[in-house]
Design an enzyme around this catalytic site. Sequence first.
Site, short mmCIF file in Angstrom:
data_model
loop_
_atom_site.label_atom_id
_atom_site.label_comp_id
_atom_site.label_asym_id
_atom_site.label_seq_id
_atom_site.Cartn_x
_atom_site.Cartn_y
_atom_site.Cartn_z
N SER A 14 -41.30 11.86 3.12
CA SER A 14 -39.98 11.28 3.44
C SER A 14 -39.39 10.57 2.22
O SER A 14 -38.16 10.55 2.06
CB SER A 14 -40.07 10.35 4.65
OG SER A 14 -40.79 9.19 4.34
N ASN A 15 -40.23 10.01 1.36
CA ASN A 15 -39.69 9.43 0.12
C ASN A 15 -39.16 10.53 -0.80
O ASN A 15 -38.12 10.36 -1.44
CB ASN A 15 -40.75 8.59 -0.59
CG ASN A 15 -40.83 7.19 -0.02
OD1 ASN A 15 -39.93 6.38 -0.20
ND2 ASN A 15 -41.91 6.91 0.71
N MET A 91 -51.99 10.37 -2.37
CA MET A 91 -53.12 9.55 -1.96
C MET A 91 -54.41 9.88 -2.72
O MET A 91 -55.49 9.90 -2.14
CB MET A 91 -53.32 9.66 -0.44
CG MET A 91 -52.08 9.27 0.37
SD MET A 91 -51.40 7.65 -0.02
CE MET A 91 -52.34 6.62 1.09
N ARG A 92 -54.29 10.15 -4.00
CA ARG A 92 -55.47 10.34 -4.85
C ARG A 92 -55.43 9.32 -5.97
O ARG A 92 -54.35 9.04 -6.52
CB ARG A 92 -55.49 11.74 -5.49
CG ARG A 92 -55.51 12.89 -4.53
CD ARG A 92 -56.77 12.98 -3.71
NE ARG A 92 -57.99 13.06 -4.50
CZ ARG A 92 -59.21 12.85 -4.00
NH1 ARG A 92 -59.36 12.55 -2.73
NH2 ARG A 92 -60.28 12.94 -4.77
N ILE A 93 -56.59 8.80 -6.33
CA ILE A 93 -56.67 7.89 -7.46
C ILE A 93 -56.59 8.71 -8.74
O ILE A 93 -57.29 9.72 -8.88
CB ILE A 93 -57.98 7.07 -7.40
CG1 ILE A 93 -57.90 6.09 -6.22
CG2 ILE A 93 -58.22 6.33 -8.71
CD1 ILE A 93 -59.19 5.39 -5.91
N HIS A 110 -45.40 1.58 -3.19
CA HIS A 110 -46.51 1.11 -2.36
C HIS A 110 -45.94 0.33 -1.18
O HIS A 110 -45.06 -0.51 -1.37
CB HIS A 110 -47.45 0.23 -3.20
CG HIS A 110 -48.65 -0.21 -2.43
ND1 HIS A 110 -49.68 0.65 -2.11
CD2 HIS A 110 -48.96 -1.40 -1.86
CE1 HIS A 110 -50.58 0.00 -1.39
NE2 HIS A 110 -50.17 -1.24 -1.23
N GLU A 175 -38.25 1.65 1.80
CA GLU A 175 -38.79 2.52 0.74
C GLU A 175 -37.74 3.54 0.35
O GLU A 175 -37.53 3.83 -0.83
CB GLU A 175 -40.06 3.23 1.24
CG GLU A 175 -41.23 2.31 1.49
CD GLU A 175 -42.51 3.10 1.76
OE1 GLU A 175 -42.74 4.11 1.09
OE2 GLU A 175 -43.29 2.68 2.64
C1 GAR Z 1 -45.28 5.74 2.10
O1 GAR Z 1 -45.26 4.66 3.00
C2 GAR Z 1 -45.80 5.29 0.75
O2 GAR Z 1 -45.37 4.00 0.39
C3 GAR Z 1 -47.28 5.32 0.99
O3 GAR Z 1 -47.50 6.51 1.70
C4 GAR Z 1 -46.34 6.77 2.51
C5 GAR Z 1 -45.88 8.18 2.23
O4 GAR Z 1 -44.84 8.53 3.09
N1 GAR Z 1 -48.03 5.27 -0.23
C6 GAR Z 1 -49.20 4.65 -0.35
O5 GAR Z 1 -49.75 4.08 0.57
C7 GAR Z 1 -49.80 4.68 -1.73
N2 GAR Z 1 -50.91 3.77 -1.83
P1 GAR Z 1 -43.96 9.79 2.77
O6 GAR Z 1 -44.91 10.93 2.49
O7 GAR Z 1 -43.18 10.01 4.05
O8 GAR Z 1 -43.07 9.48 1.59
#
Ligand code: GAR
Length: 224
Positions: A14-15, A91-93, A110, A175
């Site tokens: 979504s971002n 979500m990978r380091i 974040h 976000e």
């Molecule tokens: C978002 O809330 C982003 O901030 C978070 O994952 C979500 C992804 O949503 N990121 C983290 O937690 C990174 N540590 P999206 O795929 O709908 O953009």
Amino acid sequence: MSLALAVLVSGSGSNLQAIIDAIEAGKIDAEIKLVLSNKETAYGIERAKKHGLPTVVINHTAFETREAFDRAMVQEIRSHGADVIVLAGFMRILTPIFIREFFPKIINIHPALLPSFTGAHAQRDAAGYGVRLAGCTVHFVDEIMDSGPVIVQAAVPVNAGDDEDTVGARILEYEHRIYPQALKWLAEGRLTVDGRHVHLAPSEAALIGPEAGGLVNPPLEEGF
Ligand code: GAR
């Protein structure tokens, strides 16, 4: 000069969508050269395809080490001509191999008011802790997870009865506003980093007193 972006996603995207929409609306001078995911099933990949954007999936489980996975990502990103990395729910380091390749042009969002609630479950952690203000942070990335210089933050209230999902939804709305905004500032060359501090040009107003605003939750009653 137009930014050449690689957007990295692991999930819903979504971002990514908010960034695509802002670019298509002419709000950000940038081109998405590649949308890359470590997961075949990431809906972000579908979103990218709907907008005719190049996509690549690199399954991290196919690699023996994080470094090998990162090298494969670097190669794909370079071959697509991107040099600014936008982490959008990736979500990978990342290892120093990846970060040193693109530093300082890597930014992340974040879902917490950093340095609070780092890690993969920020919304759940904030809801569980009982904070009354939660939020989100866009920051430059350095070699320590969730630690780089902060570009912009948004705070939202957390109310009695809220849980991970309701808090998360409230955060996500912001976000989608602050990430495109941060990219616009970056594209305009208005961000400079001085140690831990990010300056936004032209100089920001140094307001003190009531006009500076401030978010209090639960709200103050009259007289306070
Ligand atoms: C978002 O809330 C982003 O901030 C978070 O994952 C979500 C992804 O949503 N990121 C983290 O937690 C990174 N540590 P999206 O795929 O709908 O953009």
